[in-house]
Design an enzyme around this catalytic site. Structure first.
Site, PDB file in Angstrom:
ATOM      1  N   HIS A   7     -20.572 -24.499  32.800  1.00 32.45           N
ATOM      2  CA  HIS A   7     -19.682 -24.489  31.373  1.00 32.45           C
ATOM      3  C   HIS A   7     -18.886 -25.424  31.674  1.00 32.45           C
ATOM      4  O   HIS A   7     -17.869 -24.165  31.810  1.00 32.45           O
ATOM      5  CB  HIS A   7     -20.472 -23.259  30.917  1.00 32.45           C
ATOM      6  CG  HIS A   7     -22.238 -23.419  30.182  1.00 32.45           C
ATOM      7  ND1 HIS A   7     -22.569 -21.692  29.764  1.00 32.45           N
ATOM      8  CD2 HIS A   7     -22.903 -23.865  30.477  1.00 32.45           C
ATOM      9  CE1 HIS A   7     -23.665 -21.274  29.773  1.00 32.45           C
ATOM     10  NE2 HIS A   7     -24.093 -23.525  30.381  1.00 32.45           N
ATOM     11  N   GLU A  25     -16.740 -10.519  31.231  1.00 31.94           N
ATOM     12  CA  GLU A  25     -16.951 -10.951  30.108  1.00 31.94           C
ATOM     13  C   GLU A  25     -17.165  -9.668  29.227  1.00 31.94           C
ATOM     14  O   GLU A  25     -17.801  -8.591  29.388  1.00 31.94           O
ATOM     15  CB  GLU A  25     -17.475 -12.035  29.905  1.00 31.94           C
ATOM     16  CG  GLU A  25     -19.389 -11.533  30.318  1.00 31.94           C
ATOM     17  CD  GLU A  25     -20.677 -12.753  29.135  1.00 31.94           C
ATOM     18  OE1 GLU A  25     -20.101 -12.770  28.440  1.00 31.94           O
ATOM     19  OE2 GLU A  25     -21.623 -13.122  30.256  1.00 31.94           O
ATOM     20  N   HIS A  61     -27.826 -16.030  33.622  1.00 31.39           N
ATOM     21  CA  HIS A  61     -26.522 -16.963  33.253  1.00 31.39           C
ATOM     22  C   HIS A  61     -27.320 -18.271  32.540  1.00 31.39           C
ATOM     23  O   HIS A  61     -28.186 -18.524  31.995  1.00 31.39           O
ATOM     24  CB  HIS A  61     -25.220 -16.865  33.628  1.00 31.39           C
ATOM     25  CG  HIS A  61     -24.421 -17.363  31.603  1.00 31.39           C
ATOM     26  ND1 HIS A  61     -24.631 -16.723  30.805  1.00 31.39           N
ATOM     27  CD2 HIS A  61     -23.729 -18.183  31.899  1.00 31.39           C
ATOM     28  CE1 HIS A  61     -24.205 -17.576  30.143  1.00 31.39           C
ATOM     29  NE2 HIS A  61     -23.407 -18.621  30.958  1.00 31.39           N
ATOM     30  N   ASP A  82     -16.791 -24.022  28.837  1.00 36.97           N
ATOM     31  CA  ASP A  82     -15.312 -23.322  28.544  1.00 36.97           C
ATOM     32  C   ASP A  82     -14.979 -22.194  30.006  1.00 36.97           C
ATOM     33  O   ASP A  82     -13.875 -21.822  29.921  1.00 36.97           O
ATOM     34  CB  ASP A  82     -15.740 -22.262  27.665  1.00 36.97           C
ATOM     35  CG  ASP A  82     -16.980 -21.619  27.804  1.00 36.97           C
ATOM     36  OD1 ASP A  82     -17.718 -22.315  28.338  1.00 36.97           O
ATOM     37  OD2 ASP A  82     -17.383 -20.100  27.581  1.00 36.97           O
ATOM     38  N   HIS A  83     -15.088 -23.189  30.619  1.00 37.23           N
ATOM     39  CA  HIS A  83     -14.836 -22.406  32.249  1.00 37.23           C
ATOM     40  C   HIS A  83     -14.982 -23.714  33.378  1.00 37.23           C
ATOM     41  O   HIS A  83     -14.489 -23.284  34.173  1.00 37.23           O
ATOM     42  CB  HIS A  83     -16.237 -21.008  32.629  1.00 37.23           C
ATOM     43  CG  HIS A  83     -16.878 -19.995  32.687  1.00 37.23           C
ATOM     44  ND1 HIS A  83     -16.115 -19.012  32.171  1.00 37.23           N
ATOM     45  CD2 HIS A  83     -17.480 -20.353  31.008  1.00 37.23           C
ATOM     46  CE1 HIS A  83     -16.532 -18.612  31.481  1.00 37.23           C
ATOM     47  NE2 HIS A  83     -17.858 -18.854  30.071  1.00 37.23           N
ATOM     48  N   HIS A 114     -19.252 -21.109  36.806  1.00 40.97           N
ATOM     49  CA  HIS A 114     -20.361 -21.885  37.025  1.00 40.97           C
ATOM     50  C   HIS A 114     -20.196 -23.066  35.887  1.00 40.97           C
ATOM     51  O   HIS A 114     -19.239 -23.358  35.935  1.00 40.97           O
ATOM     52  CB  HIS A 114     -21.163 -20.543  36.231  1.00 40.97           C
ATOM     53  CG  HIS A 114     -20.732 -20.872  34.383  1.00 40.97           C
ATOM     54  ND1 HIS A 114     -20.067 -19.577  34.620  1.00 40.97           N
ATOM     55  CD2 HIS A 114     -21.582 -20.934  33.308  1.00 40.97           C
ATOM     56  CE1 HIS A 114     -19.841 -19.628  32.648  1.00 40.97           C
ATOM     57  NE2 HIS A 114     -20.945 -20.656  32.381  1.00 40.97           N
ATOM     58  N   HIS A 171     -12.945 -12.814  27.517  1.00 42.62           N
ATOM     59  CA  HIS A 171     -13.671 -13.396  27.120  1.00 42.62           C
ATOM     60  C   HIS A 171     -14.277 -12.645  25.844  1.00 42.62           C
ATOM     61  O   HIS A 171     -15.923 -12.608  26.270  1.00 42.62           O
ATOM     62  CB  HIS A 171     -14.849 -13.669  28.341  1.00 42.62           C
ATOM     63  CG  HIS A 171     -16.150 -15.151  27.976  1.00 42.62           C
ATOM     64  ND1 HIS A 171     -17.001 -15.012  26.798  1.00 42.62           N
ATOM     65  CD2 HIS A 171     -16.283 -16.588  28.164  1.00 42.62           C
ATOM     66  CE1 HIS A 171     -17.644 -15.974  26.752  1.00 42.62           C
ATOM     67  NE2 HIS A 171     -16.664 -17.341  27.244  1.00 42.62           N
ATOM     68  N   ASP A 214     -19.338 -15.122  33.273  1.00 41.59           N
ATOM     69  CA  ASP A 214     -20.622 -15.426  32.276  1.00 41.59           C
ATOM     70  C   ASP A 214     -21.752 -14.761  32.474  1.00 41.59           C
ATOM     71  O   ASP A 214     -22.332 -15.278  34.390  1.00 41.59           O
ATOM     72  CB  ASP A 214     -21.118 -16.392  31.868  1.00 41.59           C
ATOM     73  CG  ASP A 214     -20.388 -16.789  30.824  1.00 41.59           C
ATOM     74  OD1 ASP A 214     -19.774 -15.972  30.392  1.00 41.59           O
ATOM     75  OD2 ASP A 214     -20.011 -17.993  30.267  1.00 41.59           O
TER      76      ASP A 214
END
Length: 638
Positions: free
Chosen positions: A70, A203, A157, A72-73, A68, A413, A178
């Site tokens: 975000h 996660e 999410h 942090d991904h 996705h 995660h 996530d």
């Protein structure tokens, strides 16, 4: 026996910088390529030298999958592809492909234009990186090459978030990214079919948390916001641009409308318009409620929520501001926090997880003096944490495990101590191994992939015909499942897949003569009245065979022998004076066609010669047991 290897380059016993290297069936796949919100040095990106210390990464990786948008991904993706060097395919969903470059550009502007960082990717690098992206649809099986395929599942999410199944031959792994197992106002719950992967990489952000009811959280949230603005205070709600922001905006919009409140609500300039555009474009990814009402009313066109301007920071009076990013580590949310944190009337509500090292994490831990850019700020404003996070809690993680039934679970995660607790619960409840490696550590999962074979139709027909007899219940106990007697062959004329065929088919195919191998055993019957003749015992045995195996025809090829299936039986009258061993030897020496004994013999010790082919050994043993334990007692009239 084969192996799957999984190594976290990020998010191993940590939250942030998600990046897992998966090796399955000789293929190498990178799962996510994120950055860490808590670092501004080389630690913010994964250590790609783990893959190779020299040259490009294309020859070492078969593909990259992004779950996705975000950061942090996906925050390290342009650095990975354009600066380190990767030219292979990158897979993500259509919404992720549309939204990720916008967030990456915002991240670049903050890092380069505002903080003055130099060794960073450029706008052109973001564009070049996105040219390598292959967009996928939900439930679409994408064939990466001749043996490697991937399939996306809905993760909830945020808009476009997906779980991915990776399959190579008979081995498979599922990576969740996530996900959220609870539906909300604008997104549905995560779902996956019962795919039974060898490995589930999930996660574990909220590994030890079971959330209270959503309605109670919403009530507490609205109460805190309302009380603060009624007292003339300001409310800061740090959020990420898409996701929880839309959820909370819908909640506040309906509350403001219902209560007829006048205090202004603001959202960071431009993001509401962008969000509205993407939710219109990808309405199929939203909740059922949004889909139903979208034609008549767009729930993302807000009456009470207006664009925010920097000049509003010093305005007197109450207001509510949604500002990005969600962890107070940069951008407008940090600017608003610095301006308002010194006033006791103000309130900051943090609705999601904040990684260690961010200002949001320091605020939640209770620090009253926080250094930001070499200046110390006194935190006097009220601080509340209300989890509107779209991550699965412990209950949701267990629910997903039940849903897909993996053979092994790997936690990423999350925080190490919480992972340890969840790891014990998973192993205890599901009796499957669970691991939670740190960054740089490798989990090795041994798999036992099934071997597909073709079965000849004549073998199946024969087995079905015989099984209908052997599956019928006997008078006192059910009969056993008859094992298949067959030959496994590999014939190039029928392809490389093994075939299971009958003995006759195998001998004909390979020109091999069949040798019929049979075994004989002698069963001593219980002591019987001396007046019982061999004809009497033959009648008793015939009736008992029909009683024990009513569905299997009993035949008499000769007056002295019986056949049931492929087993033959013959009653013998051994010499009264000989030992059991001598009796057996004498009976064996006569053979089936020899003299079976004198019908007038006074001996009360009868034996049955039981002869069977190797495939009927279990059935022969069952018959021998029945003859010893359940034979009818003959009488003189029998």
């Amino acid at each position: 026996m084969a192996e799957i290897r999984a190594t976290p380059l990020g998010a191993g016993q940590d939250v942030g910088r998600s990046c897992i290297l998966l090796s399955v069936g000789g293929k190498n796949i990178m799962l996510d390529c994120g950055m860490h919100m808590g670092y501004n040095d080389q630690r913010r990106f994964p250590d790609f030298t783990y893959i190779t210390e020299a040259g490009t990464l294309t020859e070492h990786l078969d593909c990259v999958i992004i779950s996705h948008f975000h950061l942090d991904h996906c925050g390290a993706l342009p650095y990975f592809s354009e600066m380190v060097g990767y030219d292979g395919p990158i897979y993500m969903t259509h919404p992720t492909k549309a939204i990720a470059p916008i967030l990456l550009e915002d991240y670049r502007k903050i890092s380069v234009d505002k903080k003055g960082e130099t060794n960073f990717f450029t706008s052109q690098m973001i564009k070049d990186c996105m040219k390598k992206v292959v967009a996928v649809n939900l439930h679409q099986i994408v064939q990466v090459d001749s043996t490697l395929s991937i399939k996306a599942y809905y993760a909830g999410h945020v808009l476009g978030a997906a779980m991915f199944e990776v399959r190579v031959g008979q081995q498979s792994a599922v990576y969740t990214g996530d996900y959220n197992m609870t539906p909300d106002r604008h997104l549905g719950a995560a779902w996956i079919d019962k795919c039974r992967p060898d490995l589930l990489i999930t996660e574990s952000t909220y590994a030890t948390t079971i959330r209270d009811s959503k309605r109670c959280r919403e009530r507490d949230f609205l109460k805190s916001v309302h009380e603060t603005v009624e007292k003339g205070g300001k409310v800061l709600i740090p959020v990420f641009a898409l996701g929880r922001a839309q959820e909370l905006c819908i909640l506040l919009e309906s509350f403001w409308e219902r209560m007829n409140l006048k205090a202004p609500i603001y959202f960071t300039t431009g993001l509401t318009e962008k969000a509205n555009h993407y939710y219109k474009l990808f309405v199929d990814w939203t909740s059922q409620n949004i889909k139903k009402t979208f034609v008549h009313r767009n729930m993302f066109e807000f009456k009470h929520i207006k664009p925010f301007d920097q000049s509003y920071l010093k305005d007197p009076g109450p207001m509510v501001v949604f500002a990005t990013p969600g962890m107070l580590h940069a951008g407008q949310s940090l600017n608003v926090f610095k301006a308002w944190c010194g006033c006791e009337r103000n309130l900051v509500i943090i609705p999601g997880y904040c990684v260690q090292g961010t200002v949001g994490n320091k605020v939640l831990s209770g620090q009253k003096r926080i250094e930001i850019n070499q200046r110390v700020y006194e935190v006097k404003m009220q601080v509340q944490y209300m989890s509107f996070s779209a991550h699965a809690d412990a209950k949701g993680i267990m629910q997903l495990i039940r849903m897909c039934e993996p053979r092994h679970v790997m936690l990423v995660h999350g925080e190490g101590e919480k992972m340890e607790f969840l790891h014990s619960k998973i192993e205890q409840e599901f009796s499957i191994p669970c691991s939670y490696p740190a960054n740089g550590e490798t989990s090795v999962i041994t798999t036992y992939p099934p071997m597909p074979v073709d079965v000849s139709s004549s073998l199946l027909k024969r087995q079905a015909t015989m099984q209908q007899y052997f599956s019928a219940p006997a008078a006192k106990r059910p009969m056993y499942n008859r094992p298949i007697s067959a030959v496994v062959t590999v014939d190039p004329e029928h392809g490389s897949r093994p075939r299971v065929v009958t003995l006759e088919e195998a001998s004909k195919s390979f020109g091999i003569k069949v040798h019929d191998l049979k075994y004989t055993s002698f069963v001593s019957l219980p002591s019987l009245p001396s007046e019982c003749s061999i004809e009497t015992m033959q009648g008793v045995l015939e009736r008992d065979l029909q009683r024990w195996c009513p569905a299997i025809p009993t035949e008499r090829p000769t007056p002295s022998t019986f056949s049931i299936g492929e087993i033959s039986l013959e009653i013998k009258t051994p010499s009264s004076s000989s030992s059991p061993d001598e009796q057996s030897a004498a009976a064996a020496g006569k053979g089936k066609s020899g003299n079976v004994g004198d019908a007038s013999s006074s001996s009360s010790h009868y034996q049955v010669a039981l002869t069977w082919p190797c495939q009927e050994e279990a059935f022969a043993a069952e018959l021998a047991k029945l003859m010893r334990e359940d034979m009818s007692t003959p009488t003189a009239k029998s």
